[in-house]
Motif scaffolding. Structure first.
Motif, mmCIF file in Angstrom:
data_model
loop_
_atom_site.group_PDB
_atom_site.id
_atom_site.type_symbol
_atom_site.label_atom_id
_atom_site.label_comp_id
_atom_site.label_asym_id
_atom_site.label_seq_id
_atom_site.Cartn_x
_atom_site.Cartn_y
_atom_site.Cartn_z
ATOM 1 N N GLY A 185 0.856 -1.177 0.000
ATOM 2 C CA GLY A 185 0.000 0.000 0.000
ATOM 3 C C GLY A 185 0.891 1.226 0.000
ATOM 4 O O GLY A 185 2.064 1.156 -0.360
ATOM 5 N N ARG A 186 0.339 2.354 0.438
ATOM 6 C CA ARG A 186 1.116 3.581 0.542
ATOM 7 C C ARG A 186 1.771 3.683 1.907
ATOM 8 O O ARG A 186 1.354 3.049 2.869
ATOM 9 C CB ARG A 186 0.208 4.793 0.345
ATOM 10 C CG ARG A 186 -0.197 5.052 -1.088
ATOM 11 C CD ARG A 186 -1.206 6.187 -1.153
ATOM 12 N NE ARG A 186 -0.819 7.261 -0.246
ATOM 13 C CZ ARG A 186 -1.701 8.005 0.418
ATOM 14 N NH1 ARG A 186 -2.991 7.768 0.307
ATOM 15 N NH2 ARG A 186 -1.284 8.978 1.207
ATOM 16 N N ALA A 187 2.810 4.507 1.994
ATOM 17 C CA ALA A 187 3.481 4.747 3.272
ATOM 18 C C ALA A 187 2.518 5.409 4.243
ATOM 19 O O ALA A 187 1.634 6.182 3.847
ATOM 20 C CB ALA A 187 4.706 5.630 3.065
ATOM 21 N N THR A 188 2.672 5.110 5.522
ATOM 22 C CA THR A 188 1.772 5.647 6.543
ATOM 23 C C THR A 188 2.053 7.124 6.818
ATOM 24 O O THR A 188 3.126 7.639 6.525
ATOM 25 C CB THR A 188 1.908 4.862 7.852
ATOM 26 O OG1 THR A 188 3.289 4.829 8.239
ATOM 27 C CG2 THR A 188 1.413 3.437 7.682
ATOM 28 N N THR A 189 1.060 7.783 7.407
ATOM 29 C CA THR A 189 1.159 9.204 7.713
ATOM 30 C C THR A 189 2.320 9.476 8.664
ATOM 31 O O THR A 189 2.596 8.694 9.560
ATOM 32 C CB THR A 189 -0.154 9.684 8.365
ATOM 33 O OG1 THR A 189 -1.228 9.419 7.472
ATOM 34 C CG2 THR A 189 -0.110 11.173 8.655
ATOM 35 N N GLY A 190 2.975 10.617 8.462
ATOM 36 C CA GLY A 190 4.070 11.001 9.337
ATOM 37 C C GLY A 190 5.431 10.639 8.799
ATOM 38 O O GLY A 190 6.453 11.028 9.346
ATOM 39 N N LYS A 191 5.467 9.869 7.703
ATOM 40 C CA LYS A 191 6.736 9.499 7.093
ATOM 41 C C LYS A 191 6.956 10.341 5.844
ATOM 42 O O LYS A 191 6.050 11.021 5.365
ATOM 43 C CB LYS A 191 6.745 8.008 6.755
ATOM 44 C CG LYS A 191 6.606 7.130 7.992
ATOM 45 C CD LYS A 191 6.584 5.665 7.648
ATOM 46 C CE LYS A 191 6.469 4.822 8.916
ATOM 47 N NZ LYS A 191 6.363 3.388 8.625
ATOM 48 N N ASP A 192 8.166 10.310 5.328
ATOM 49 C CA ASP A 192 8.487 11.073 4.119
ATOM 50 C C ASP A 192 7.891 10.337 2.923
ATOM 51 O O ASP A 192 8.590 9.659 2.158
ATOM 52 C CB ASP A 192 10.007 11.219 3.992
ATOM 53 C CG ASP A 192 10.388 12.250 2.941
ATOM 54 O OD1 ASP A 192 9.536 12.566 2.098
ATOM 55 O OD2 ASP A 192 11.527 12.731 2.978
ATOM 56 N N THR A 193 6.583 10.491 2.747
ATOM 57 C CA THR A 193 5.847 9.673 1.783
ATOM 58 C C THR A 193 6.298 9.897 0.344
ATOM 59 O O THR A 193 6.346 8.958 -0.447
ATOM 60 C CB THR A 193 4.335 9.946 1.899
ATOM 61 O OG1 THR A 193 4.097 11.360 1.767
ATOM 62 C CG2 THR A 193 3.809 9.500 3.259
ATOM 63 N N LYS A 194 6.628 11.139 -0.017
ATOM 64 C CA LYS A 194 7.014 11.418 -1.407
ATOM 65 C C LYS A 194 8.319 10.722 -1.768
ATOM 66 O O LYS A 194 8.425 10.083 -2.824
ATOM 67 C CB LYS A 194 7.125 12.923 -1.627
ATOM 68 C CG LYS A 194 5.787 13.643 -1.616
ATOM 69 C CD LYS A 194 5.951 15.117 -1.936
ATOM 70 C CE LYS A 194 4.595 15.828 -1.955
ATOM 71 N NZ LYS A 194 4.728 17.275 -2.248
ATOM 72 N N ASN A 195 9.319 10.832 -0.886
ATOM 73 C CA ASN A 195 10.593 10.178 -1.164
ATOM 74 C C ASN A 195 10.465 8.659 -1.144
ATOM 75 O O ASN A 195 11.060 7.960 -1.964
ATOM 76 C CB ASN A 195 11.658 10.626 -0.163
ATOM 77 C CG ASN A 195 12.230 11.994 -0.507
ATOM 78 O OD1 ASN A 195 12.146 12.433 -1.654
ATOM 79 N ND2 ASN A 195 12.778 12.671 0.475
ATOM 80 N N LEU A 196 9.694 8.149 -0.189
ATOM 81 C CA LEU A 196 9.496 6.705 -0.111
ATOM 82 C C LEU A 196 8.798 6.181 -1.365
ATOM 83 O O LEU A 196 9.138 5.116 -1.878
ATOM 84 C CB LEU A 196 8.696 6.338 1.136
ATOM 85 C CG LEU A 196 9.445 6.458 2.471
ATOM 86 C CD1 LEU A 196 8.490 6.263 3.639
ATOM 87 C CD2 LEU A 196 10.585 5.451 2.547
#
Length: 410
Positions: A185-196
């Motif tokens: 799925g997508r990275a969870t909230t609070g993480k660097d989601t765009k880079n991940l």
């Protein structure tokens, strides 16, 4: 003065964390480039911004379907057949627009329900999601005997890397083709989601083995991985014969798994094949501190028999039956229990096999038996190993000089 010092230190912490993340990203990219090989990866643009059970913020967006480089005549015939039956020929969850079911808030049982389950219940009807990364070509050609499907999350690149080098390696054994996919799925909230997200897209460009949906990768959403994969398999994998589904922290003896498949085929037990480490007579856990806590308002009766989600084997026929059954069941926050509920809807029970050890060889983690390679040589699935442990155990088990005792019949 001490207060000012703490404020200054906290002010420095955030940029330091950002620099650390950038440095870690460069290291991962460097590692991926070293492993780069020929392959087709399909990048997708993220559309909807869906937060999952921990943060439900629904916005409308489009998920683009992955292009296919070539389409075989077999695929065209199959698509025509499915179209005539009203079955989608490609992933059709393109737009995410799923708001909460406000009527549930008026229910007495909802007011009593533990708050951590509120968002799950309010959005339980949200079942299928746009795809961010798709590989419809993975099952094309009709040459896959076994599809290995591995649940993972974006940050666990080291686990995926270890799986690719060991039991998840795409190969042909005794004429039987094995292919592999990772479910994310997508990275969870609070993480660097765009880079991940950029990192996972880059990883997929190299390996071409990732399926990603536009929902947040949380514990409650593991069931979404089950139902979205079942639908994906129903659409794209008509010619695959068997599916092994497991976690990214297990050891799988691939040869023993193929032997089990051959044994089941010879015995004519394929249509309803669903085998693993079966759990019988389990009841919901009421301990609020447990990861698997379920309040009475959500489920107040014993669980049907189900297999540990660490690893299980099923036939393509059973996979399609489970897809139909899953559409008729309410989603449940524990994925392996949900699969047991789907089996119950089909009036079927999972098959138990002693070679599946989803709780380890012994439940005592300190037991030396859990690190004895001769057990791994004779089992099918063992849970739970770190990437380093997996690579080391794989090397030892496949060492031609390994000598293990054999039972003799007197």
């Amino acid at each position: 003065m001490d207060h000012c010092f703490r404020r200054k230190r906290l002010g420095l912490l955030k940029p330091l964390l950002s620099v650390s993340l950038v440095f870690a990203s460069f290291l991962m990219i460097h590692k991926l480039k070293l492993a780069e090989k020929d392959g087709v990866g399909v990048k997708q643009t993220r559309g909807a911004d869906w937060c999952g059970p921990e943060c439900f913020s629904f916005k409308q967006g489009a998920g683009k379907s992955a292009p296919v480089s070539s389409v075989s005549p077999v695929r065209n015939d199959l698509d025509a057949h499915r179209a005539s039956n009203g079955t989608p020929t490609s992933w059709d969850a393109q737009v995410l627009n799923c708001s909460e079911d406000a009527s549930i808030r008026t229910k007495d049982w909802f007011r009593r329900l533990d708050a951590r389950f509120h968002q799950f219940v309010l959005h339980r009807h949200c079942r299928y999601f746009p795809m961010l990364i798709n590989h419809p070509e993975k099952c094309a050609g009709g040459d896959a005997h076994l599809l290995i499907v591995v649940k993972s999350v974006i940050e666990q690149h080291d686990r995926r890397d270890a799986v690719r080098k060991t039991w998840g390696k795409e190969q042909t054994i005794d004429g039987k083709r094995i292919k592999t996919l990772f479910l994310l799925g997508r990275a969870t909230t609070g993480k660097d989601t765009k880079n991940l997200q950029k990192l996972i897209e880059f990883e997929d460009q190299i390996y071409g083995d990732i399926l990603q949906w536009d929902f947040m990768d949380t514990f409650f959403n593991l069931t979404l991985k089950e139902v979205n994969f079942l639908k994906w398999f129903h659409i794209y994998c008509s010619n695959v014969q068997f599916v092994f589904k497991g976690d990214d922290d297990i050891f799988v003896n691939t040869n023993n798994l193929l032997e089990l498949i051959s044994f089941e085929v010879e015995g004519g037990r394929v249509d309803n094949l669903f085998v693993g480490d079966t759990i019988n007579k389990a009841t919901p856990i009421r301990n609020r501190q447990s990861k698997y806590y379920i309040p009475k308002e959500l489920h107040d009766k014993p669980y049907p028999p189900y297999v540990g989600g660490g690893g299980f084997l099923m036939s393509s026929q059973m996979t399609r039956k489970l897809f139909v059954a899953s559409q008729e069941r309410e989603l449940y926050p524990i994925d392996d229990v949900f699969m047991g509920m789907c089996l119950q809807s089909l009036h079927l029970r999972p098959q138990t096999h002693p070679g599946f050890r989803t709780f380890g060889i012994t439940r005592r983690k300190v037991s030396p038996m859990n690190r004895e390679p001769c057990f791994y040589k004779n089992l099918i699935v063992v849970h739970k190993l770190s990437p380093e442990e997996l690579l080391r155990m794989w090397s030892v088990v496949h060492d031609k000089d390994l000598v293990c005792a054999h039972r003799t019949v007197m």
